[in-house]
Scaffold this active site. Structure first.
Site, PDB file in Angstrom:
ATOM      1  N   ARG A 108      41.883  28.634  43.596  1.00  0.00           N
ATOM      2  CA  ARG A 108      42.128  29.160  42.334  1.00  0.00           C
ATOM      3  C   ARG A 108      42.759  27.955  41.538  1.00  0.00           C
ATOM      4  O   ARG A 108      42.418  27.875  40.244  1.00  0.00           O
ATOM      5  CB  ARG A 108      42.671  30.412  42.102  1.00  0.00           C
ATOM      6  CG  ARG A 108      41.650  31.440  42.826  1.00  0.00           C
ATOM      7  CD  ARG A 108      42.483  32.700  43.243  1.00  0.00           C
ATOM      8  NE  ARG A 108      41.440  33.636  43.879  1.00  0.00           N
ATOM      9  CZ  ARG A 108      41.662  33.970  45.137  1.00  0.00           C
ATOM     10  NH1 ARG A 108      42.739  33.344  45.918  1.00  0.00           N
ATOM     11  NH2 ARG A 108      40.946  34.915  45.665  1.00  0.00           N
ATOM     12  N   ASP A 168      42.591  42.266  45.518  1.00  0.00           N
ATOM     13  CA  ASP A 168      43.088  41.848  46.750  1.00  0.00           C
ATOM     14  C   ASP A 168      43.460  43.100  47.539  1.00  0.00           C
ATOM     15  O   ASP A 168      43.625  43.489  48.524  1.00  0.00           O
ATOM     16  CB  ASP A 168      44.345  40.856  46.766  1.00  0.00           C
ATOM     17  CG  ASP A 168      43.934  39.680  45.741  1.00  0.00           C
ATOM     18  OD1 ASP A 168      44.069  38.718  46.074  1.00  0.00           O
ATOM     19  OD2 ASP A 168      43.975  40.066  44.494  1.00  0.00           O
ATOM     20  N   ARG A 171      40.686  45.015  48.628  1.00  0.00           N
ATOM     21  CA  ARG A 171      40.377  44.352  49.891  1.00  0.00           C
ATOM     22  C   ARG A 171      41.224  44.655  51.126  1.00  0.00           C
ATOM     23  O   ARG A 171      40.906  45.073  52.207  1.00  0.00           O
ATOM     24  CB  ARG A 171      40.329  42.911  49.783  1.00  0.00           C
ATOM     25  CG  ARG A 171      39.301  42.445  48.953  1.00  0.00           C
ATOM     26  CD  ARG A 171      39.367  40.925  48.723  1.00  0.00           C
ATOM     27  NE  ARG A 171      37.948  40.153  48.077  1.00  0.00           N
ATOM     28  CZ  ARG A 171      37.996  39.254  47.029  1.00  0.00           C
ATOM     29  NH1 ARG A 171      39.141  38.642  47.048  1.00  0.00           N
ATOM     30  NH2 ARG A 171      37.166  38.974  46.633  1.00  0.00           N
ATOM     31  N   HIS A 195      47.849  35.949  42.779  1.00  0.00           N
ATOM     32  CA  HIS A 195      46.217  36.426  43.117  1.00  0.00           C
ATOM     33  C   HIS A 195      45.814  34.882  43.704  1.00  0.00           C
ATOM     34  O   HIS A 195      45.299  34.033  43.038  1.00  0.00           O
ATOM     35  CB  HIS A 195      45.406  36.751  42.075  1.00  0.00           C
ATOM     36  CG  HIS A 195      43.928  36.892  42.463  1.00  0.00           C
ATOM     37  ND1 HIS A 195      43.344  37.492  43.310  1.00  0.00           N
ATOM     38  CD2 HIS A 195      42.946  36.307  41.842  1.00  0.00           C
ATOM     39  CE1 HIS A 195      42.149  37.268  43.446  1.00  0.00           C
ATOM     40  NE2 HIS A 195      42.025  36.261  42.469  1.00  0.00           N
TER      41      HIS A 195
HETATM   42  N1  LIG Z   1      40.460  37.661  38.879  1.00  0.00           N
HETATM   43  C1  LIG Z   1      39.650  37.703  40.148  1.00  0.00           C
HETATM   44  O1  LIG Z   1      39.888  38.496  41.108  1.00  0.00           O
HETATM   45  C2  LIG Z   1      38.259  36.954  40.199  1.00  0.00           C
HETATM   46  C3  LIG Z   1      37.294  37.302  40.944  1.00  0.00           C
HETATM   47  C4  LIG Z   1      36.350  36.582  40.954  1.00  0.00           C
HETATM   48  C5  LIG Z   1      36.297  35.478  40.010  1.00  0.00           C
HETATM   49  N2  LIG Z   1      37.073  35.247  39.133  1.00  0.00           N
HETATM   50  C6  LIG Z   1      36.981  34.293  38.223  1.00  0.00           C
HETATM   51  O2  LIG Z   1      36.395  34.610  37.081  1.00  0.00           O
HETATM   52  C7  LIG Z   1      36.048  33.579  36.312  1.00  0.00           C
HETATM   53  C8  LIG Z   1      34.187  33.626  36.147  1.00  0.00           C
HETATM   54  O3  LIG Z   1      33.688  33.545  37.490  1.00  0.00           O
HETATM   55  P1  LIG Z   1      32.173  33.434  37.403  1.00  0.00           P
HETATM   56  O4  LIG Z   1      31.470  33.639  38.918  1.00  0.00           O
HETATM   57  O5  LIG Z   1      31.460  34.546  36.651  1.00  0.00           O
HETATM   58  O6  LIG Z   1      31.783  32.075  36.676  1.00  0.00           O
HETATM   59  P2  LIG Z   1      30.442  31.719  35.962  1.00  0.00           P
HETATM   60  O7  LIG Z   1      30.350  30.261  35.922  1.00  0.00           O
HETATM   61  O8  LIG Z   1      29.135  32.436  36.611  1.00  0.00           O
HETATM   62  O9  LIG Z   1      30.378  32.412  34.448  1.00  0.00           O
HETATM   63  C9  LIG Z   1      31.673  31.613  33.704  1.00  0.00           C
HETATM   64  C10 LIG Z   1      30.864  32.264  32.171  1.00  0.00           C
HETATM   65  O10 LIG Z   1      31.840  31.880  31.173  1.00  0.00           O
HETATM   66  C11 LIG Z   1      31.130  31.302  30.065  1.00  0.00           C
HETATM   67  N3  LIG Z   1      31.871  30.277  29.161  1.00  0.00           N
HETATM   68  C12 LIG Z   1      32.386  29.290  29.455  1.00  0.00           C
HETATM   69  N4  LIG Z   1      33.056  28.665  28.540  1.00  0.00           N
HETATM   70  C13 LIG Z   1      33.273  29.738  27.435  1.00  0.00           C
HETATM   71  C14 LIG Z   1      33.825  29.841  26.291  1.00  0.00           C
HETATM   72  N5  LIG Z   1      34.595  28.931  25.884  1.00  0.00           N
HETATM   73  N6  LIG Z   1      33.639  31.046  25.738  1.00  0.00           N
HETATM   74  C15 LIG Z   1      32.922  32.066  26.253  1.00  0.00           C
HETATM   75  N7  LIG Z   1      32.011  31.861  27.395  1.00  0.00           N
HETATM   76  C16 LIG Z   1      32.353  30.661  28.088  1.00  0.00           C
HETATM   77  C17 LIG Z   1      29.992  30.368  30.853  1.00  0.00           C
HETATM   78  O11 LIG Z   1      28.819  30.089  29.789  1.00  0.00           O
HETATM   79  C18 LIG Z   1      29.438  31.369  31.999  1.00  0.00           C
HETATM   80  O12 LIG Z   1      28.431  32.383  31.363  1.00  0.00           O
HETATM   81  C19 LIG Z   1      36.331  32.312  37.168  1.00  0.00           C
HETATM   82  O13 LIG Z   1      37.365  31.597  36.750  1.00  0.00           O
HETATM   83  C20 LIG Z   1      36.481  32.825  38.723  1.00  0.00           C
HETATM   84  O14 LIG Z   1      37.399  32.244  39.538  1.00  0.00           O
HETATM   85  C21 LIG Z   1      38.265  36.011  38.994  1.00  0.00           C
END
Ligand SMILES: NC(=O)c1ccc[n+]([C@@H]2O[C@H](COP(=O)([O-])OP(=O)(O)OC[C@H]3O[C@@H](n4cnc5c(N)ncnc54)[C@H](O)[C@@H]3O)[C@@H](O)[C@H]2O)c1
Length: 336
Positions: A108, A168, A171, A195
């Site tokens: 991450r 987490d 999970r 995380h």
């Molecule tokens: N906190 C958690 O437990 C957890 C769990 C899973 C994923 N995540 C995180 O969530 C984030 C998103 O993951 P994902 O799988 O949806 O990725 P993804 O690539 O499918 O989606 C990201 C989206 O963000 C958009 N985006 C990019 N820049 C932007 C901006 N400036 N303004 C608006 N939209 C913008 C993109 O167009 C895309 O649609 C990642 O950082 C991932 O690591 C966090």
């Protein structure tokens, strides 16, 4: 059991909200896997009557809004649309899921530079609108980005929450429940800290319906409790890596975790959740956001509830904080 110590809970200051908040409205910034799954879960939850989806790829937001809104006929009425930043000012909760996700083998923390840049742009939009609601950070690395939001959003600290280790912890409860054949909702155990790779399980306070986990384990299973703990820690810490290796992204679990946090906020539940929040000297840690239990309600973080930890757990938490502080020290948080 080793002696545990618990710092005094710190109440967050009560600050007035700038605008009337629309308790039935949520904004989701970023409509990729996580944002769209979250929109879908929130639509089904019935918590909101208005869901605004925002993405740099506006067509994508439009497509997701259409698709999710077609489910409302089978759930409850809810207006779901692709919007702009002008739509976020009165939202009760603004969820940020925008940003790059982990590729197989990436941690991450590897995402930090890309996502801090993306957040700087989003936060300048938020800052200029004096938003009324709670900012809920989900994109990774979530603890670092929560710190960035506290520094740059212009919002009071208690209205900035990172989803932290809520997922987490879910999970953890799931896997313990599965192994010991008990409803995971009766497993009371938490993951604290980052995380990410340096997270820790607060084993010393874990219990099942009041029975210390070790005693419950001995009632329900055979073998070494130490080995059981090690196996569970490895599974939980590596869960996201395994899912990403197999299906390239994780999104259903986090969508449910975000829905849980949203419920605590809009229903003013005063739920104790392990969210990412800024430390103020608890266990000697400060100026970094990481997960510890907090009471979460309508105004965001209401009270920090640092739990009793034994010496080993305190050392692990400090180590987790140190790892995050090292990353924070390398960031450029100047605003252009
Ligand atoms: N906190 C958690 O437990 C957890 C769990 C899973 C994923 N995540 C995180 O969530 C984030 C998103 O993951 P994902 O799988 O949806 O990725 P993804 O690539 O499918 O989606 C990201 C989206 O963000 C958009 N985006 C990019 N820049 C932007 C901006 N400036 N303004 C608006 N939209 C913008 C993109 O167009 C895309 O649609 C990642 O950082 C991932 O690591 C966090």
């Amino acid at each position: 059991m080793a002696q545990t110590t618990s710092p005094t809970p710190t109440p967050a200051p009560k600050l007035a909200l700038p605008h009337p908040v629309n308790d039935r409205k949520v904004a989701i910034i970023g409509c990729g896997f996580v944002g769209s799954a979250t929109g879908f879960a929130l639509m089904q939850s019935g918590l909101f009557s208005e869901i605004v989806l925002i993405d740099v790829d506006h067509e994508r937001a439009e497509g997701e809004a259409l698709d999710i809104s077609h489910g409302t006929a089978f759930a409850s009425p809810c207006e779901i649309y692709a919007g702009t930043y002008d739509d976020i000012a009165d939202a009760a909760i603004i969820i940020i899921t925008a940003g790059a996700n982990q590729k197989p083998g990436e941690t991450r923390i590897d995402l930090v530079n890309k996502n801090v840049q993306i957040f700087k742009g989003i936060l300048s939009e938020i800052r200029s609108r004096s938003c009324a609601g709670v900012l809920l950070v989900v994109a990774n690395p979530v603890d670092i980005l929560t710190h960035v939001c506290v520094e740059l959003s212009g919002l009071p600290e208690h209205r900035v929450i990172g989803s932290g280790t809520v997922l987490d912890t879910g999970r953890l409860k799931h896997i313990i429940g599965e192994r010991l054949d008990v409803d995971p909702r009766n497993v009371h155990a938490r993951i604290l800290g980052e995380h990410g790779d340096s997270e820790l399980i607060a084993w010393s306070s874990a219990h099942v319906a009041g029975i210390p986990l070790e005693d419950f384990y001995n009632m329900r299973a055979n073998g070494s409790y130490e080995e059981f703990r090690k196996e569970i820690s490895d599974i939980v810490r590596n869960a996201a890596y395994e899912i990403i290796r197999k299906k390239h992204a994780t999104y259903y679990g986090i969508a449910m975790a975000v829905t849980r946090i949203c419920g605590a906020i809009v229903r003013d539940e005063k739920s104790v959740l392990s969210i990412s929040n800024t430390m103020h000297g608890e266990y000697g840690i400060k100026d970094v956001a990481l997960s510890t239990p907090c009471i979460v309600g309508k105004s965001g973080i209401e009270v920090r509830m640092p739990p009793s930890l034994n010496y080993r757990e305190q050392c692990e938490l400090k180590e987790s904080a140190r790892a995050l502080q090292e990353v924070i020290a390398s960031l450029d948080l100047s605003i252009e």
